[in-house]
Design an enzyme around this catalytic site. Structure first.
Site, PDB file in Angstrom:
ATOM      1  CE  LYS A  71      22.980 -22.747  26.424  1.00  0.00           C
ATOM      2  NZ  LYS A  71      22.320 -21.377  26.467  1.00  0.00           N
ATOM      3  CG  ASP A 107      21.735 -19.686  29.845  1.00  0.00           C
ATOM      4  OD1 ASP A 107      22.974 -18.895  29.689  1.00  0.00           O
ATOM      5  OD2 ASP A 107      21.549 -20.543  28.973  1.00  0.00           O
TER       6      ASP A 107
END
Ligand code: NAP
Length: 290
Positions: A71, A107
């Site tokens: 990420k 997210d």
């Protein structure tokens, strides 16, 4: 699923990737809207990430999700970052356009949507305790700060990592009360920490199926007025959430963050509203069969 010469390929890059629930959720959504897309898992070790991104671009891929451990390391491989991805410092969704690879982060917003739609909590003015100080903690903390949380405490096993996250929050949100606190053990210390907050978010993997550890905190310390959220989604009701329910507290399972972050990725790639009930059903059915 019918694969044609026009099928748009999307997927997820991670390492390992075997346990991902995203393909079943995304493919169910594409089928429900009769969209010619196919979502695939790709197990990409860290040293292959740059080649994988270059290859996906060359192959005309439409988009990918990015998960652990890529990420943050995917950043230099992208052309543009959204404000959320920059603020959070991580990318979980890449949009491949004709000219550019755009890094998004769904997210944090997925967590916020789950909180608002599944519990109707408005984070404005709330006091929050986040357990853990990794990438997921950063996404949740930044999004809660953007949504107007008053106070965010970070309790992390490694104090320095918690402090680094608090420094990041203080720089970005000068009026936020952000505090790093050491991990506590005793019931009385947990009670004193939990009675001063409105929302508890576990962002550590403690409680995950197949891992030891049970609940990260003693059940008896949970006050009934608390909203307890766990990012772990397997099992659906973690030991922490089971304990919270037993004490009369409200709960937010991690599966609903997974659902909403996936729905936001779907909307970035397709420009269409995600079929939430179909995606929810596919997730719960698959989880129940594991
Ligand atoms: P990460 O960057 O590796 O961070 C993990 C954090 O958990 C670190 O702060 C670590 O503390 C802490 N931790 C690990 N084991 C611990 C233990 N035994 N006791 C106490 N603390 C412990 O991982 P991440 O990306 O933040 O992901 C964290 C969790 O969130 C994972 O379970 C992931 O599956 C879940 N997640 C769920 C969703 C969803 O959609 N529901 C989305 C994203 C992530 P140290 O700093 O001391 O190592």
């Amino acid at each position: 699923m019918k694969i044609s010469g026009n099928t748009k390929i999307v997927g997820i890059l991670g390492h390992p990737i075997g346990h991902t629930l995203s393909p079943v959720m995304q493919n169910a959504a594409f089928a429900a809207l009769d969209l010619d897309y196919c979502y695939l898992p790709f197990d990409v070790p860290p040293e292959q990430l740059a080649d994988a991104i270059r290859g996906l671009r060359a192959l005309g891929t439409h988009g990918v999700n990015i998960t652990i451990p890529h990420k943050e390391t995917v950043f230099p491989l992208l052309d543009q970052l959204t404000e959320a991805a920059q603020k959070i410092g991580a990318v979980n969704t890449v949009e491949f356009t004709d000219n550019a690879l755009i890094g998004h982060n769904t997210d944090g917003q997925g967590f916020l949507r789950a909180l608002q739609e599944e519990t109707e909590m408005n984070p404005k003015g709330t006091r929050v305790l986040i357990l853990g100080g990794g990438g997921a903690a950063r996404a949740v903390a930044v999004q809660l700060a953007l949504a107007g949380a008053k106070e965010i405490q970070i309790m992390n096993r490694t104090l320095e990592r918690g402090r680094a996250l608090v420094d990041h929050l203080q720089q970005m949100f000068p009026s936020l009360q952000a505090l790093s606190i050491p991990w506590v053990q005793e019931v009385a210390a947990w009670q004193s920490a939990l009675e001063k907050i409105d929302l508890l978010v576990n962002t550590t993997p403690v409680g995950m199926e197949g891992k030891e550890g049970g609940s990260p905190l003693p059940t008896e310390s949970i006050p009934s007025g608390l909203l307890v959220s766990d990012l772990v989604y397997h099992p659906f009701l973690t030991p922490l959430l089971q304990g919270a329910r037993a004490k009369g507290a409200r709960t937010l399972p991690g599966l609903w963050m997974l659902l909403h972050q996936g729905a936001l990725s779907f909307e970035i790639w397709t420009g269409k509203r995600a079929p939430l009930s179909i995606m929810r059903h596919s997730l719960t059915e698959t989880l129940a069969s594991l």
